[in-house]
Design a protein around this motif. Structure first.
Motif, PDB file in Angstrom:
ATOM      1  N   GLN A  18      -5.150  -4.054  11.627  1.00  0.00           N
ATOM      2  CA  GLN A  18      -3.867  -4.733  11.874  1.00  0.00           C
ATOM      3  C   GLN A  18      -2.971  -3.931  12.816  1.00  0.00           C
ATOM      4  OE1 GLN A  18      -1.735  -6.185   8.361  1.00  0.00           O
ATOM      5  NE2 GLN A  18       0.193  -6.107   9.488  1.00  0.00           N
ATOM      6  N   ARG A  43      -7.250  -9.892  13.354  1.00  0.00           N
ATOM      7  CA  ARG A  43      -7.406 -10.447  12.008  1.00  0.00           C
ATOM      8  C   ARG A  43      -7.453  -9.285  11.015  1.00  0.00           C
ATOM      9  NH1 ARG A  43      -5.649 -14.012  14.339  1.00  0.00           N
ATOM     10  NH2 ARG A  43      -6.516 -16.063  14.804  1.00  0.00           N
ATOM     11  N   LEU A  45      -5.725  -7.129   7.967  1.00  0.00           N
ATOM     12  CA  LEU A  45      -4.983  -7.494   6.752  1.00  0.00           C
ATOM     13  C   LEU A  45      -4.665  -6.222   5.986  1.00  0.00           C
ATOM     14  CD1 LEU A  45      -7.580 -10.233   5.908  1.00  0.00           C
ATOM     15  CD2 LEU A  45      -5.180 -10.784   6.332  1.00  0.00           C
ATOM     16  N   SER A  46      -3.463  -5.720   6.169  1.00  0.00           N
ATOM     17  CA  SER A  46      -3.061  -4.470   5.526  1.00  0.00           C
ATOM     18  C   SER A  46      -3.296  -4.521   4.014  1.00  0.00           C
ATOM     19  CB  SER A  46      -1.579  -4.225   5.825  1.00  0.00           C
ATOM     20  OG  SER A  46      -1.129  -3.087   5.142  1.00  0.00           O
ATOM     21  N   TYR A  48      -5.870  -5.027   2.255  1.00  0.00           N
ATOM     22  CA  TYR A  48      -6.953  -5.856   1.716  1.00  0.00           C
ATOM     23  C   TYR A  48      -8.237  -5.055   1.535  1.00  0.00           C
ATOM     24  CZ  TYR A  48      -4.724 -10.504   2.043  1.00  0.00           C
ATOM     25  OH  TYR A  48      -3.929 -11.607   1.855  1.00  0.00           O
ATOM     26  N   TRP A  52     -11.028  -9.267  -1.387  1.00  0.00           N
ATOM     27  CA  TRP A  52      -9.934 -10.191  -1.070  1.00  0.00           C
ATOM     28  C   TRP A  52     -10.093 -10.791   0.326  1.00  0.00           C
ATOM     29  CZ3 TRP A  52      -5.947  -5.846  -2.530  1.00  0.00           C
ATOM     30  CH2 TRP A  52      -6.142  -5.503  -3.869  1.00  0.00           C
ATOM     31  N   PRO A  55     -12.525 -14.456   1.063  1.00  0.00           N
ATOM     32  CA  PRO A  55     -11.972 -15.824   1.127  1.00  0.00           C
ATOM     33  C   PRO A  55     -11.067 -16.053   2.339  1.00  0.00           C
ATOM     34  CG  PRO A  55     -11.048 -14.592  -0.741  1.00  0.00           C
ATOM     35  CD  PRO A  55     -12.166 -13.772  -0.208  1.00  0.00           C
ATOM     36  N   VAL A  56     -10.519 -14.978   2.926  1.00  0.00           N
ATOM     37  CA  VAL A  56      -9.767 -15.129   4.184  1.00  0.00           C
ATOM     38  C   VAL A  56     -10.737 -15.392   5.337  1.00  0.00           C
ATOM     39  CG1 VAL A  56      -8.322 -13.934   5.879  1.00  0.00           C
ATOM     40  CG2 VAL A  56      -7.791 -13.751   3.439  1.00  0.00           C
ATOM     41  N   PRO A  91      -6.016  -1.004  -8.090  1.00  0.00           N
ATOM     42  CA  PRO A  91      -6.541  -2.379  -8.019  1.00  0.00           C
ATOM     43  C   PRO A  91      -7.348  -2.605  -6.739  1.00  0.00           C
ATOM     44  CG  PRO A  91      -4.198  -2.351  -7.512  1.00  0.00           C
ATOM     45  CD  PRO A  91      -4.546  -0.964  -7.985  1.00  0.00           C
ATOM     46  N   GLN A  92      -7.231  -1.676  -5.782  1.00  0.00           N
ATOM     47  CA  GLN A  92      -7.982  -1.828  -4.543  1.00  0.00           C
ATOM     48  C   GLN A  92      -9.430  -1.326  -4.670  1.00  0.00           C
ATOM     49  OE1 GLN A  92      -4.636   0.188  -2.488  1.00  0.00           O
ATOM     50  NE2 GLN A  92      -4.929  -1.322  -0.879  1.00  0.00           N
TER      51      GLN A  92
END
Lengths: 255, 255
Positions: A18, A43, A45-46, A48, A52, A55-56, A91-92
Motif C-alpha cells: 500500500q 491493491r 491492504l494495510s 491484512y 483476510w 475474499p478481497v 489476531p494477525q
C-alpha cells in the motif's frame, strides 16, 4: 467512465505494498517506467493477512465471464507474510502451513483452469516479506502510548519468507526474495537493517529501491516479454502521428 | 483480469502529465493519498497537442453502452497547452481559437447529454500550461545537436493559459491556474522560473509540488466530496475486519 485502454500490473499485498506510492517507493517507480504501456494498480491492504485478503482478491480479479470487458492482468505480484508472521496472540497470526496454502490459493485463482478467475496469460511473481529488525520494531512499539510488546520475531518472519519461496517453487512461478536481498544489503546484521527500514517492519526509500531493482531484474529474467523496454506504447509517439489526419494513426495497440 | 474495483481519477494531458509519476511528481502523490480509494490513471501523451489527443481521448473514455462494466471516472483532469502553443512552423502549433475549441470539445465529451461518452457524475478540472522560461528553453534547444531555434514564447503560452481559463468559465468547471501559480512563485521573474522547471518547459519536483498543492486545494474547494479525506476505503481497515469470518466484512464499497 474509463475505457479498457491499458492492461495492468496488479500489486497485491499488505501495508508494504500500500505504501508503494510514497516517495521513491516501488509502485510509483513501476508506474513511471510503464507509463503509456501498463497501468500499475495499488491493491495493498494495510494490516491484512492472507486469510483476510483472499475474499478481497476474489473481488479484485475478474471472473472469466467479465474478463472480455476489462483490462488484462499481465503481471500479478503477491507480497504477504509481514502480518501473517505476527506471533500469538495477535489476531494477525496465520500459522505457517496455512500461510503457504493461502499463497498457493491466490496463485491458483488465476492459474487453475477450474477457477472462475482463470487467466492463463497472467504471469505471477511472489515476493518474500522483509526481515524484521526487532531492535527497531521493539523500540517503536515501546514508544507508543500505551507501550506495546514485540509482535514479530526475526526468525519467525524468516521462516515465512522461506514459505513464500517454497510456494513459488511448487507453483513454478517467479519469486523475488526481498528478505535475502535486504539481509545481504545489511551485511547479515540485524541492527544494520535500519538503513532500509523506517520502523523495523516497513521500508524506507533505500529499502524500496532494493525491492524495485530486484523486481525489475526478475521481470527481465523470468518474463522478459513484460519488461517495460520490450513493450510498445499503447498510443504512438508524437513523431509517429499523422499530423494531417491524426485519427487513424493513433489507434490503440496492445503494449 | 482486473475487476472493476476502484473508480478513477484520469489525468489527461501531454508530457507534463506523462512525467507526473517521476520523483515527487503530482500523479504519484495523488495515487499515494488516494490509495484504497481511487486509482489514478496516467493518460499523459508526450508531445501531443489537443488536435492529436482528441482521437485518443475518444478511446480512453467508455461509451455509455460500455460504462456498466467499467470504473467510473470520478475526476477528469485535462492539462494541455504546452505543445499547442508552439509557434509556427512547428507541426505542434494549434491556433489559439482552435485550442480553446478543442478543450471545450474534450469536456463536452463527458458533459453533453448528446455525447456517446456522456457521464454526468464525472467532475472536470482544467489546468493551465506552465509559463515558458525562454532563457532556459533557448539554452536547452541551442545545446542540442544540431542546435534548435526557440519554439515557444513566453507571451504566447500566457495567452493559451488565459484560453484555458476562458474555456473553464464557459464550461462552468474548475480550473487550476498553474501558469499564474508558478509565475507568482517566481516573483514574476522569468529567469527565476528555473527554480521550478527542468528545461524551461517541463517541471522539476518543486514545480510539481506547486501543481499538486493547487490541485488538491481545487478539489477541496470545488469538489469537496472527492477530496481524499472525504472518501472511505473501498475495502475496510483491518481493525474493522471480522477476524473469525472475514468474507462478509470485506465486501467492496463505493469510495
Amino acid at each position: 467512465m474509463a475505457a479498457n485502454v491499458q492492461d495492468v500490473i496488479m500489486l497485491f499485498g499488505d501495508s508494504i505494498t500500500q505504501a508503494g506510492w510514497a516517495e521513491d517507493a516501488f509502485g510509483a517507480r513501476l508506474a513511471n517506467v510503464y507509463s503509456r504501456k501498463l497501468d500499475v494498480l495499488n491493491r495493498g491492504l494495510s494490516g491484512y493477512t492472507t486469510d483476510w485478503a483472499i475474499p478481497v482478491l476474489e473481488q479484485c480479479l475478474a471472473t472469466q465471464q467479465a474478463q472480455q470487458h476489462l483490462p488484462k492482468v499481465r503481471l500479478f505480484v503477491v507480497w504477504f507474510g509481514a502480518n501473517d508472521a505476527c506471533i500469538k496472540p495477535s489476531p494477525q497470526h496465520v500459522p505457517l502451513p496455512k500461510f503457504i496454502e493461502n499463497i498457493k490459493y491466490m496463485a491458483n485463482l488465476v492459474q487453475s483452469a477450474e477457477s472462475a478467475y482463470y487467466s492463463p496469460s497472467t504471469k505471477i511473481i511472489l515476493i518474500t516479506p522483509p526481515p524484521i529488525n526487532t531492535h527497531q520494531r521493539a523500540a517503536d512499539l515501546a514508544s507508543r502510548d500505551p507501550p506495546l510488546a514485540l509482535d514479530r520475531l526475526f526468525e519467525t518472519t524468516r521462516q515465512y519468507a522461506e514459505g513464500v519461496k517454497e510456494a513459488a517453487a511448487a507453483l513454478k512461478v517467479a519469486v523475488v526474495d526481498v528478505w535475502t536481498a535486504l539481509w545481504n544489503a545489511a551485511g547479515e546484521n540485524e541492527e544494520a537493517l535500519s538503513r532500509y527500514m523506517s520502523d523495523g517492519l516497513h521500508l524506507n526509500p533505500a529499502g524500496y529501491t532494493i525491492v524495485y531493482e530486484a523486481l525489475i531484474k526478475a521481470i527481465a529474467v523470468e518474463y522478459p516479454e513484460l519488461h517495460y523496454e520490450n513493450l510498445q506504447h499503447v498510443f504512438p509517439l508524437w513523431s509517429d502521428v499523422d499530423w494531417t489526419n491524426p485519427g487513424p494513426s493513433v489507434q490503440k495497440r496492445e503494449a
